[in-house]
Design an enzyme around this catalytic site. Structure first.
Site, PDB file in Angstrom:
ATOM      1  N   SER A  64       0.837  -1.207   0.000  1.00 22.82           N
ATOM      2  CA  SER A  64       0.000   0.000   0.000  1.00 22.82           C
ATOM      3  C   SER A  64       0.870   1.253   0.000  1.00 22.82           C
ATOM      4  CB  SER A  64      -0.917   0.022   1.218  1.00 22.82           C
ATOM      5  OG  SER A  64      -1.723  -1.121   1.258  1.00 22.82           O
TER       6      SER A  64
HETATM    7  N1  SAM Z   1      -0.667  -4.916   4.095  1.00 22.40           N
HETATM    8  C1  SAM Z   1       0.096  -5.196   2.900  1.00 22.40           C
HETATM    9  C2  SAM Z   1       1.502  -4.634   2.964  1.00 22.40           C
HETATM   10  O1  SAM Z   1       1.854  -4.003   3.952  1.00 22.40           O
HETATM   11  O2  SAM Z   1       2.219  -4.863   1.993  1.00 22.40           O
HETATM   12  C3  SAM Z   1      -0.569  -4.720   1.634  1.00 22.40           C
HETATM   13  C4  SAM Z   1      -1.817  -5.428   1.402  1.00 22.40           C
HETATM   14  S1  SAM Z   1      -2.314  -5.578  -0.283  1.00 22.40           S
HETATM   15  C5  SAM Z   1      -2.974  -3.984  -0.594  1.00 22.40           C
HETATM   16  C6  SAM Z   1      -3.707  -6.653   0.014  1.00 22.40           C
HETATM   17  C7  SAM Z   1      -3.299  -8.073   0.375  1.00 22.40           C
HETATM   18  O3  SAM Z   1      -4.464  -8.768   0.783  1.00 22.40           O
HETATM   19  C8  SAM Z   1      -2.713  -8.846  -0.783  1.00 22.40           C
HETATM   20  O4  SAM Z   1      -1.469  -9.384  -0.424  1.00 22.40           O
HETATM   21  C9  SAM Z   1      -3.748  -9.946  -1.024  1.00 22.40           C
HETATM   22  O5  SAM Z   1      -3.188 -11.158  -1.514  1.00 22.40           O
HETATM   23  C10 SAM Z   1      -4.344 -10.100   0.348  1.00 22.40           C
HETATM   24  N2  SAM Z   1      -5.686 -10.730   0.373  1.00 22.40           N
HETATM   25  C11 SAM Z   1      -6.700 -10.600  -0.515  1.00 22.40           C
HETATM   26  N3  SAM Z   1      -7.775 -11.316  -0.111  1.00 22.40           N
HETATM   27  C12 SAM Z   1      -7.422 -11.914   1.059  1.00 22.40           C
HETATM   28  C13 SAM Z   1      -8.082 -12.784   1.965  1.00 22.40           C
HETATM   29  N4  SAM Z   1      -9.345 -13.203   1.765  1.00 22.40           N
HETATM   30  N5  SAM Z   1      -7.406 -13.191   3.075  1.00 22.40           N
HETATM   31  C14 SAM Z   1      -6.138 -12.779   3.318  1.00 22.40           C
HETATM   32  N6  SAM Z   1      -5.453 -11.961   2.484  1.00 22.40           N
HETATM   33  C15 SAM Z   1      -6.080 -11.538   1.376  1.00 22.40           C
END
Ligand code: SAM
Length: 214
Positions: A64
């Site tokens: 992000s």
């Molecule tokens: N917090 C992260 C960082 O500091 O890099 C960035 C998050 S990124 C915007 C969103 C993340 O949510 C992705 O890695 C994605 O694979 C994960 N994601 C999507 N759906 C999910 C789910 N149902 N459970 C867990 N993770 C999930």
């Protein structure tokens, strides 16, 4: 990987930039100043690491934008020793920011390749955050309740399991919306029956998806 004076200088500038955009919590700003964001990107992208922008991290996902990380962290009002559940580990950067602020972090990622890569990185960096491969919609019932729950992907609705796993008096911060933009919600769980919801502006996240992916 090295954290040089140059990187530290770039981080100071980033902190100035996000504080000008409205982040006031000094503890959040110092965590951003301390955690080397360039460790969370491939080494060839060091220059980009300290721009206030999201960036691809593989598997179609992103780290992000620093302002968004700071904004969500500020909303979360984390205190030392709190148990925090993060949904969407991604690069691990947000988890490390929370840990720097003294939280005991539990984080779930649905992409196995990202989960493995990030687990290895955090271990090398000596972070203690507990990472899980799973479906964030379900939370982590075995480790509940949590003082704080933070969702870092766009949720089409507020998953009931996450509210259930928040302590009474605790907070859930979650971007909600199935379209291009989401409303950032901060939900206070007053007690088992009652919640209060605040809407904190519009953001753009990658979607929260169901089921685990190999
Ligand atoms: N917090 C992260 C960082 O500091 O890099 C960035 C998050 S990124 C915007 C969103 C993340 O949510 C992705 O890695 C994605 O694979 C994960 N994601 C999507 N759906 C999910 C789910 N149902 N459970 C867990 N993770 C999930």
């Amino acid at each position: 990987m090295k954290d040089t004076y140059r990187h530290k200088g770039l981080r100071k500038k980033l902190v100035e930039e996000i504080s000008l955009k409205g982040i006031r919590d000094e503890r959040v700003l110092s965590a951003i100043e301390e955690v080397p964001r360039h460790f969370f990107l491939d080494s060839s992208f060091v220059e980009i690491a300290y721009q206030d922008k999201p960036f691809p991290i593989g598997s179609g996902q992103t780290i992000s934008q620093p302002y968004t990380v700071a904004f969500q962290t500020e909303l979360l009002k984390v205190e030392k020793g709190m148990k925090v559940l993060e949904i969407g580990t991604g690069s691990g950067y947000q988890a490390c920011i929370l840990e720097k602020m003294g939280a005991r972090v539990f984080s779930i990622e649905r992409h196995h390749s990202l989960f493995r890569k990030t687990k290895e990185l955090l271990e090398r960096m000596n972070y203690k955050a507990k990472l899980f491969y799973g479906d964030g919609y379900k939370g982590l019932p075995a480790f509940a309740p949590f003082d704080r729950v933070l969702v870092t992907a766009a949720a089409p609705y507020v998953p009931e399991a996450l509210l259930q796993q928040t302590k009474p008096g605790g907070l859930l911060v979650i971007p909600v919306g199935a379209g291009d933009t989401q409303v950032m919600k901060r939900i206070t769980k007053i007690d088992e029956e009652n919640t209060r919801e605040e809407k904190m502006g519009f953001f753009r996240f990658v979607p929260l998806l169901g089921n685990k992916v190999r």
